[in-house]
Design an enzyme around this catalytic site. Structure first.
Site, mmCIF file in Angstrom:
data_model
loop_
_atom_site.group_PDB
_atom_site.id
_atom_site.type_symbol
_atom_site.label_atom_id
_atom_site.label_comp_id
_atom_site.label_asym_id
_atom_site.label_seq_id
_atom_site.Cartn_x
_atom_site.Cartn_y
_atom_site.Cartn_z
ATOM 1 N N ASP A 90 0.697 -1.143 -0.047
ATOM 2 C CA ASP A 90 -0.016 -0.077 0.076
ATOM 3 C C ASP A 90 0.791 1.268 0.206
ATOM 4 O O ASP A 90 1.982 1.092 0.553
ATOM 5 C CB ASP A 90 -0.840 -0.002 1.125
ATOM 6 C CG ASP A 90 -1.664 1.265 1.491
ATOM 7 O OD1 ASP A 90 -2.397 1.442 0.588
ATOM 8 O OD2 ASP A 90 -1.445 1.744 2.467
ATOM 9 N N ASP A 92 -0.181 5.082 0.968
ATOM 10 C CA ASP A 92 -0.421 6.075 1.803
ATOM 11 C C ASP A 92 -0.470 5.575 3.310
ATOM 12 O O ASP A 92 -1.222 4.591 3.610
ATOM 13 C CB ASP A 92 -2.036 6.515 1.657
ATOM 14 C CG ASP A 92 -2.224 7.273 0.386
ATOM 15 O OD1 ASP A 92 -1.401 7.381 -0.518
ATOM 16 O OD2 ASP A 92 -3.395 7.397 0.165
ATOM 17 N N ASP A 118 -10.095 25.688 -2.338
ATOM 18 C CA ASP A 118 -10.459 24.162 -2.721
ATOM 19 C C ASP A 118 -9.720 23.245 -1.839
ATOM 20 O O ASP A 118 -10.156 22.160 -1.343
ATOM 21 C CB ASP A 118 -10.319 23.951 -4.090
ATOM 22 C CG ASP A 118 -11.302 24.776 -4.799
ATOM 23 O OD1 ASP A 118 -12.315 25.066 -4.286
ATOM 24 O OD2 ASP A 118 -10.997 25.084 -6.281
ATOM 25 N N ARG A 154 -7.764 16.676 -19.915
ATOM 26 C CA ARG A 154 -6.474 16.951 -20.054
ATOM 27 C C ARG A 154 -5.988 15.520 -20.705
ATOM 28 O O ARG A 154 -6.370 14.490 -20.394
ATOM 29 C CB ARG A 154 -5.999 17.316 -18.835
ATOM 30 C CG ARG A 154 -6.423 18.717 -18.026
ATOM 31 C CD ARG A 154 -5.768 18.938 -16.985
ATOM 32 N NE ARG A 154 -6.329 20.174 -16.554
ATOM 33 C CZ ARG A 154 -6.066 21.518 -16.880
ATOM 34 N NH1 ARG A 154 -5.004 21.499 -17.794
ATOM 35 N NH2 ARG A 154 -6.633 22.561 -16.175
ATOM 36 N N THR A 197 -2.583 0.908 -4.701
ATOM 37 C CA THR A 197 -3.225 2.107 -4.165
ATOM 38 C C THR A 197 -4.434 2.609 -5.071
ATOM 39 O O THR A 197 -4.559 2.085 -6.030
ATOM 40 C CB THR A 197 -2.081 3.154 -4.111
ATOM 41 O OG1 THR A 197 -2.583 4.544 -3.622
ATOM 42 C CG2 THR A 197 -1.417 3.353 -5.515
ATOM 43 N N ALA A 198 -5.339 3.448 -4.309
ATOM 44 C CA ALA A 198 -6.518 3.944 -4.983
ATOM 45 C C ALA A 198 -5.719 5.333 -5.615
ATOM 46 O O ALA A 198 -6.884 5.751 -6.494
ATOM 47 C CB ALA A 198 -7.452 4.339 -3.809
ATOM 48 N N LYS A 242 -8.739 -3.835 -4.269
ATOM 49 C CA LYS A 242 -7.227 -4.099 -4.149
ATOM 50 C C LYS A 242 -7.273 -5.760 -4.201
ATOM 51 O O LYS A 242 -6.273 -6.125 -4.782
ATOM 52 C CB LYS A 242 -6.791 -3.449 -2.974
ATOM 53 C CG LYS A 242 -6.473 -2.007 -3.102
ATOM 54 C CD LYS A 242 -5.830 -1.557 -1.795
ATOM 55 C CE LYS A 242 -5.597 -0.043 -1.626
ATOM 56 N NZ LYS A 242 -4.697 0.254 -0.723
ATOM 57 N N ASP A 265 -1.091 -0.164 6.147
ATOM 58 C CA ASP A 265 -1.511 0.384 7.329
ATOM 59 C C ASP A 265 -2.931 0.562 7.630
ATOM 60 O O ASP A 265 -3.155 0.747 9.083
ATOM 61 C CB ASP A 265 -0.992 1.878 7.259
ATOM 62 C CG ASP A 265 -2.000 2.619 6.373
ATOM 63 O OD1 ASP A 265 -2.593 3.754 7.002
ATOM 64 O OD2 ASP A 265 -2.048 2.419 5.263
ATOM 65 N N ASN A 268 -9.035 -1.035 6.224
ATOM 66 C CA ASN A 268 -9.571 -1.128 4.832
ATOM 67 C C ASN A 268 -8.997 -2.293 3.881
ATOM 68 O O ASN A 268 -9.518 -2.423 2.829
ATOM 69 C CB ASN A 268 -9.802 0.179 4.126
ATOM 70 C CG ASN A 268 -10.489 1.086 4.914
ATOM 71 O OD1 ASN A 268 -11.583 0.816 5.474
ATOM 72 N ND2 ASN A 268 -10.114 2.546 4.651
#
Length: 337
Positions: A90, A92, A118, A154, A197-198, A242, A265, A268
């Protein structure tokens, strides 16, 4: 009674749809990872051929007999490839301090892709979510789609170039050295190493390449003729998605999942950690620490003292909706307008 039955049917139907999207996201991510790895290997081979052809022919050097006798050190032989074992990390708060998509968003804000207000807005939304811990599937799905709208129109080429710059500016110094060493341990053993990772797969691939890893599994953004549409292929690569991605990649690469290792970590990621033979909790949140203890999984914590407490604050952990960092900001902006 009829109303209860209808409610249960709808619940099952929604659950099946979410599982279908998770499976689709996993398959798309595995396909993207394999394609990117093949492209990277081909580009590297081409670069080596060009460099070899352009290199000047070196004049032979004659060393003294004494120097030849002293020069007995040989570089260690590379490890034999272990083709059926691999490691999955993972990103993050496992490989990187904080959320990679948030660092990316900061870089985009500095380039005027959206405003600082934002950024502050969705940072606050992330804090509220992580502290409260509540989010509905419908809200997540909606915010994910909205959050990706900033790339609509983009080009992939543009986002890759920006991603390279942002990695140097905001991510390179946030890599956990302890986790990086774990990844290197697998590489030294001849195993391949993927990030999971997401974060959008293109950004994840940049992080993986900069760390010298094999590749990355990430959220796949729909593109047509090299231009992003602002829609997802399937769903975010999160939780069960995942696990689907790891299984799909293992099938494509001939991996034996019982010989593979996964690191995370977050609670989830228990689905992903559960599909491999060895699971390791790195800088775990409270939920994952409990699960790891119950299942006798190894725990590695590279945080110490005050830093551990600070980094443990939910606002910088991998969120349930990782791309919600951007998504919540856009939603915040719409409400404020």
């Amino acid at each position: 009674m009829e109303a209860v039955c209808v409610s249960r049917w709808r619940g099952r139907s929604k659950g099946q749809e979410l599982e279908r999207l998770a499976a689709l996201a996993g398959e798309a991510s595995a396909d993207a990872a394999v394609a990117m790895e093949a492209s990277s290997t081909a580009a590297l081979a081409e670069a080596e051929v060009i460099a070899e052809a352009a290199a000047p022919v070196a004049e032979p050097e004659f060393e003294s007999e004494t120097a030849q006798q002293d020069d007995t050190t040989e570089p260690p032989a590379p490890a034999q490839p272990d083709l059926t074992a691999a490691a999955f990390f993972d990103v993050d708060n496992t490989m990187m301090m904080g959320a990679s998509i948030f660092h990316f968003a900061r870089g985009l804000a500095s380039r005027k892709y959206f405003t600082s207000s934002d950024l502050a807005g969705f940072a606050w939304q992330q804090v509220k979510f992580r502290v409260g811990g509540r989010e509905s599937p419908d809200t997540i799905r909606s915010s994910r789609e909205q959050g990706l709208s900033f790339v609509a129109g983009r080009t992939v080429e543009e986002m890759n170039a920006v991603g390279e710059e942002i990695y140097d500016e905001l991510m390179a110094d946030k890599i956990w050295s302890g986790t990086r060493a774990l990844a290197q341990m697998h590489l030294d053993a001849g195993q391949r190493v993927w990030l999971v990772t997401a974060t959008p797969v293109e950004l994840a691939a940049i992080i993986a390449r900069r760390l010298g890893l094999t590749g990355a599994l990430g959220t796949v953004l729909e593109q047509v003729d090299g231009v992003y549409t602002g829609r997802l292929v399937g769903d975010m690569l999160h939780a069960h998605a995942k696990a689907h991605a790891v299984r799909a990649l293992a099938a494509r690469e001939g991996l034996n999942l019982r010989r593979c290792t996964a690191y995370s970590d977050s609670q989830n990621d228990v689905p992903m950690l559960s599909v491999v033979g060895t699971a390791v909790a790195v800088n775990p949140d409270a939920g994952l620490r409990d699960v790891a203890r119950q299942r006798n999984w190894e725990i590695r914590d590279f945080r110490t003292g005050r830093k551990a407490a600070k980094i443990g604050v939910p606002s910088v952990l991998g969120a349930g909706a990782v791309a919600g960092a951007v998504a919540a900001g856009l939603a915040y902006r719409k409400r404020a307008a």
